[in-house]
Design a protein around this motif. Structure first.
Motif, PDB file in Angstrom:
ATOM      1  N   MET A  23       0.861  -1.237   0.107  1.00 39.93           N
ATOM      2  CA  MET A  23      -0.114   0.029   0.079  1.00 39.93           C
ATOM      3  C   MET A  23       0.784   1.145  -0.144  1.00 39.93           C
ATOM      4  N   ILE A  24       1.941   1.156   1.066  1.00 40.55           N
ATOM      5  CA  ILE A  24       2.741   2.321   1.170  1.00 40.55           C
ATOM      6  C   ILE A  24       3.623   2.479  -0.174  1.00 40.55           C
ATOM      7  N   ALA A  25       3.732   1.659  -0.982  1.00 44.07           N
ATOM      8  CA  ALA A  25       4.497   1.783  -2.181  1.00 44.07           C
ATOM      9  C   ALA A  25       3.627   2.633  -3.235  1.00 44.07           C
ATOM     10  N   CYS A  26       2.557   2.704  -2.999  1.00 49.90           N
ATOM     11  CA  CYS A  26       1.471   3.355  -3.943  1.00 49.90           C
ATOM     12  C   CYS A  26       1.364   4.833  -3.603  1.00 49.90           C
ATOM     13  N   LEU A  27       1.961   5.383  -2.286  1.00 54.89           N
ATOM     14  CA  LEU A  27       1.756   6.608  -1.805  1.00 54.89           C
ATOM     15  C   LEU A  27       2.898   7.418  -2.060  1.00 54.89           C
ATOM     16  N   ALA A  28       2.587   8.840  -2.069  1.00 52.74           N
ATOM     17  CA  ALA A  28       3.606   9.762  -2.120  1.00 52.74           C
ATOM     18  C   ALA A  28       3.973   9.904  -0.691  1.00 52.74           C
ATOM     19  N   PRO A  29       5.346  10.312  -0.531  1.00 54.74           N
ATOM     20  CA  PRO A  29       5.954  10.515   0.756  1.00 54.74           C
ATOM     21  C   PRO A  29       5.088  11.413   1.794  1.00 54.74           C
ATOM     22  N   ASP A  30       4.269  12.569   1.286  1.00 54.44           N
ATOM     23  CA  ASP A  30       3.654  13.431   2.019  1.00 54.44           C
ATOM     24  C   ASP A  30       2.216  13.175   1.762  1.00 54.44           C
ATOM     25  N   VAL A  31       1.840  11.893   1.545  1.00 56.49           N
ATOM     26  CA  VAL A  31       0.412  11.565   1.562  1.00 56.49           C
ATOM     27  C   VAL A  31      -0.311  12.064   2.619  1.00 56.49           C
ATOM     28  N   ALA A  32      -1.634  12.719   2.240  1.00 55.63           N
ATOM     29  CA  ALA A  32      -2.850  13.378   3.367  1.00 55.63           C
ATOM     30  C   ALA A  32      -3.474  12.199   3.212  1.00 55.63           C
ATOM     31  N   HIS A  33      -3.840  11.494   4.612  1.00 54.88           N
ATOM     32  CA  HIS A  33      -4.641  10.435   4.599  1.00 54.88           C
ATOM     33  C   HIS A  33      -5.808  10.966   5.418  1.00 54.88           C
TER      34      HIS A  33
END
Length: 134
Positions: A23-33
């Protein structure tokens, strides 16, 4: 648009596999969740902590997935059904004793440079509470 749908599909496949790293591999480092009924968590460290907490309290599988994206691929939405088991009491919620639940839910996404930069999750908390309290 196709790349965005593939990205969101990969994210939810990792979710169903219990693969937090996937899942994290799909995310930008600064993801807003943006968590339903919760605080906004920023960054992949906060996202991982949230996922670890969820894995302790809930076992969930998402089915009936429909994913849509804007023509430019910058935004997407997903609709699905959550099938879950409440494993361990979560703070401020009813006691857990292995109750099952089924909920319609959705996710909304902003995609930037081939990564998910924003996730907004929605489900009906009152419906979930009624199901696990019955």
């Amino acid at each position: 648009m196709t790349d965005t749908i593939t990205l969101i599909t990969r994210y939810y496949r990792a979710f169903n596999d219990g693969d937090i790293d996937g899942m994290i591999a799909c995310l930008a480092p600064d993801v807003a969740h943006h968590v339903n009924e919760g605080q906004v968590r920023r960054g992949t460290v906060a996202f991982r902590a949230f996922c670890d907490h969820m894995a302790r309290c809930y076992a969930e599988r998402l089915d009936d997935m429909v994913i849509m994206a804007t023509p430019d691929g910058s935004r997407a939405a997903a609709e699905f059904t959550v099938h879950g088991t409440y494993l361990s009491t979560d703070k401020g919620l009813p006691p857990a004793h292995g109750q099952g639940y089924t909920l319609p839910a959705g996710g909304f996404f902003t995609v930037r440079d081939g990564q998910i930069a924003r996730i907004v999750t929605y489900y009906n908390l009152a419906d979930w509470i009624a199901q696990v309290s019955a």
